[in-house]
Design a protein around this motif. Sequence first.
Motif, short mmCIF file in Angstrom:
data_model
loop_
_atom_site.label_atom_id
_atom_site.label_comp_id
_atom_site.label_asym_id
_atom_site.label_seq_id
_atom_site.Cartn_x
_atom_site.Cartn_y
_atom_site.Cartn_z
N ALA A 1 0.84 -1.20 0.00
CA ALA A 1 0.00 0.00 0.00
C ALA A 1 0.88 1.25 0.00
CB ALA A 1 -0.91 0.00 1.22
N ARG A 2 0.31 2.33 -0.50
CA ARG A 2 1.02 3.61 -0.48
C ARG A 2 1.29 4.02 0.98
NH1 ARG A 2 1.46 8.22 -3.85
NH2 ARG A 2 1.69 10.15 -2.67
N GLY A 3 2.52 4.40 1.26
CA GLY A 3 2.89 4.80 2.61
C GLY A 3 3.27 3.66 3.53
N GLN A 4 3.16 2.43 3.05
CA GLN A 4 3.49 1.27 3.88
C GLN A 4 4.99 1.18 4.14
OE1 GLN A 4 1.99 -2.43 2.31
NE2 GLN A 4 3.34 -3.69 3.57
N LYS A 5 5.35 0.78 5.35
CA LYS A 5 6.74 0.52 5.67
C LYS A 5 7.13 -0.83 5.04
CE LYS A 5 7.15 4.21 8.16
NZ LYS A 5 7.91 5.36 7.64
N VAL A 6 8.18 -0.82 4.27
CA VAL A 6 8.58 -2.03 3.54
C VAL A 6 10.05 -2.34 3.81
CG1 VAL A 6 6.90 -1.66 1.70
CG2 VAL A 6 9.20 -0.72 1.46
N ARG A 7 10.40 -3.59 3.48
CA ARG A 7 11.80 -4.01 3.56
C ARG A 7 12.34 -4.13 2.14
NH1 ARG A 7 14.77 -9.11 5.09
NH2 ARG A 7 12.80 -10.23 4.81
N VAL A 8 13.43 -3.44 1.88
CA VAL A 8 14.02 -3.42 0.55
C VAL A 8 15.20 -4.38 0.52
CG1 VAL A 8 15.10 -1.99 -1.23
CG2 VAL A 8 13.30 -1.02 0.24
N LEU A 9 15.14 -5.35 -0.38
CA LEU A 9 16.19 -6.36 -0.48
C LEU A 9 16.95 -6.23 -1.78
CD1 LEU A 9 14.39 -9.60 0.80
CD2 LEU A 9 15.89 -8.06 2.08
N SER A 10 18.26 -6.25 -1.67
CA SER A 10 19.13 -6.27 -2.84
C SER A 10 20.01 -7.50 -2.72
CB SER A 10 19.99 -5.00 -2.89
OG SER A 10 20.84 -5.03 -4.01
N ARG A 11 19.83 -8.43 -3.69
CA ARG A 11 20.54 -9.71 -3.60
C ARG A 11 21.57 -9.84 -4.71
NH1 ARG A 11 15.05 -11.73 -2.65
NH2 ARG A 11 14.84 -12.44 -0.49
N GLY A 12 22.65 -10.51 -4.37
CA GLY A 12 23.67 -10.87 -5.35
C GLY A 12 23.98 -12.34 -5.23
N SER A 13 24.99 -12.81 -5.93
CA SER A 13 25.33 -14.23 -5.90
C SER A 13 25.78 -14.68 -4.52
CB SER A 13 26.40 -14.54 -6.94
OG SER A 13 27.54 -13.72 -6.72
N GLY B 1 5.27 -7.32 2.24
CA GLY B 1 5.89 -6.01 2.39
C GLY B 1 7.35 -5.95 1.97
N ILE B 2 7.70 -6.74 0.97
CA ILE B 2 9.09 -6.76 0.49
C ILE B 2 9.17 -6.13 -0.89
CG2 ILE B 2 10.96 -8.29 -0.30
CD1 ILE B 2 10.16 -10.21 1.92
N VAL B 3 10.20 -5.31 -1.09
CA VAL B 3 10.50 -4.75 -2.40
C VAL B 3 11.89 -5.24 -2.79
CG1 VAL B 3 10.93 -2.66 -3.74
CG2 VAL B 3 9.06 -2.73 -2.07
N GLU B 4 11.97 -5.89 -3.93
CA GLU B 4 13.20 -6.52 -4.37
C GLU B 4 13.87 -5.67 -5.45
OE1 GLU B 4 13.44 -10.40 -6.77
OE2 GLU B 4 13.47 -11.06 -4.68
N ILE B 5 15.13 -5.33 -5.22
CA ILE B 5 15.89 -4.55 -6.20
C ILE B 5 16.51 -5.53 -7.19
CG2 ILE B 5 17.75 -2.88 -6.56
CD1 ILE B 5 15.45 -1.82 -4.89
N PRO B 6 16.19 -5.40 -8.49
CA PRO B 6 16.77 -6.32 -9.48
C PRO B 6 18.28 -6.19 -9.53
CG PRO B 6 14.93 -5.08 -10.41
CD PRO B 6 15.27 -4.43 -9.10
N ARG B 7 18.93 -7.30 -9.81
CA ARG B 7 20.40 -7.31 -9.92
C ARG B 7 20.83 -6.56 -11.17
NH1 ARG B 7 22.50 -13.32 -9.41
NH2 ARG B 7 24.42 -12.20 -9.89
#
Length: 227
Positions: free
Chosen positions: A171-183, A221-227
């Motif tokens: 949702a807009r304004g929701q607190k989320v966890r941002v994940l950036s993954r690599g090998s 509530g997860i946002v994943e950053i593409p590699r």
Amino acid sequence: MKLEPLLFLILAGLPMACHAGDDAASVQREAVTRFLEAETRSLEGRVTIEISEAGLPGERRPCAAPEAFLAAGRRAWGRITVGLRCRSPLWTLYIPARIRVESDYLSAARPLGAGATITEADIRIEHGDIAAQPQGTLTRREQAVGRALRIAVSGGIALRTDQLQPVYAIARGQKVRVLSRGSNFEVSNEGEALAAAVEGQTVQVRLTSGKVVQGIARAAGIVEIPR
């Protein structure tokens, strides 16, 4: 439960005594048929393939091994045009065809207003060619029950995904966890979603540092950053 597809082939104007391999038209017809059978193998329901005999030029375009194809972005569904190409001699032609898929689908049992939450009583099970219905027609009760309508729907028409309000993963304004993954690593940050997003949709997040990043919305509530 998934139904195994039943396949029927209709060849308009085909003489009963004609056999595949008798002439160039038979070779072309067989190539288109094999291609469409493969393309529709995963479809649920009774599949009928109709090939227009008028599109088969026969001896005017002989070829030992013609290759069938569909234009980019098209699928074997409803009324289509199948391409057929030959490498030697070099030629390409286009053959009209139709894919019918007889199966159950959902329709509105009565008029429903915008914002209404769909119940079991609001649904009627129809049976027919779903390939002739609008894109996104729903086929299972669980796709509709409990979902809210985005627009008003008249009774008797097919229920579609674009009539339903989206189910947001974030949702807009929701607190989320941002994940950036690599090998060999994973970096996690906290942030605030700047817009609502369904799962798989791109969304912007303002990190606690103030930096704005963009990632893919996921469940929980997860946002994943593409590699």
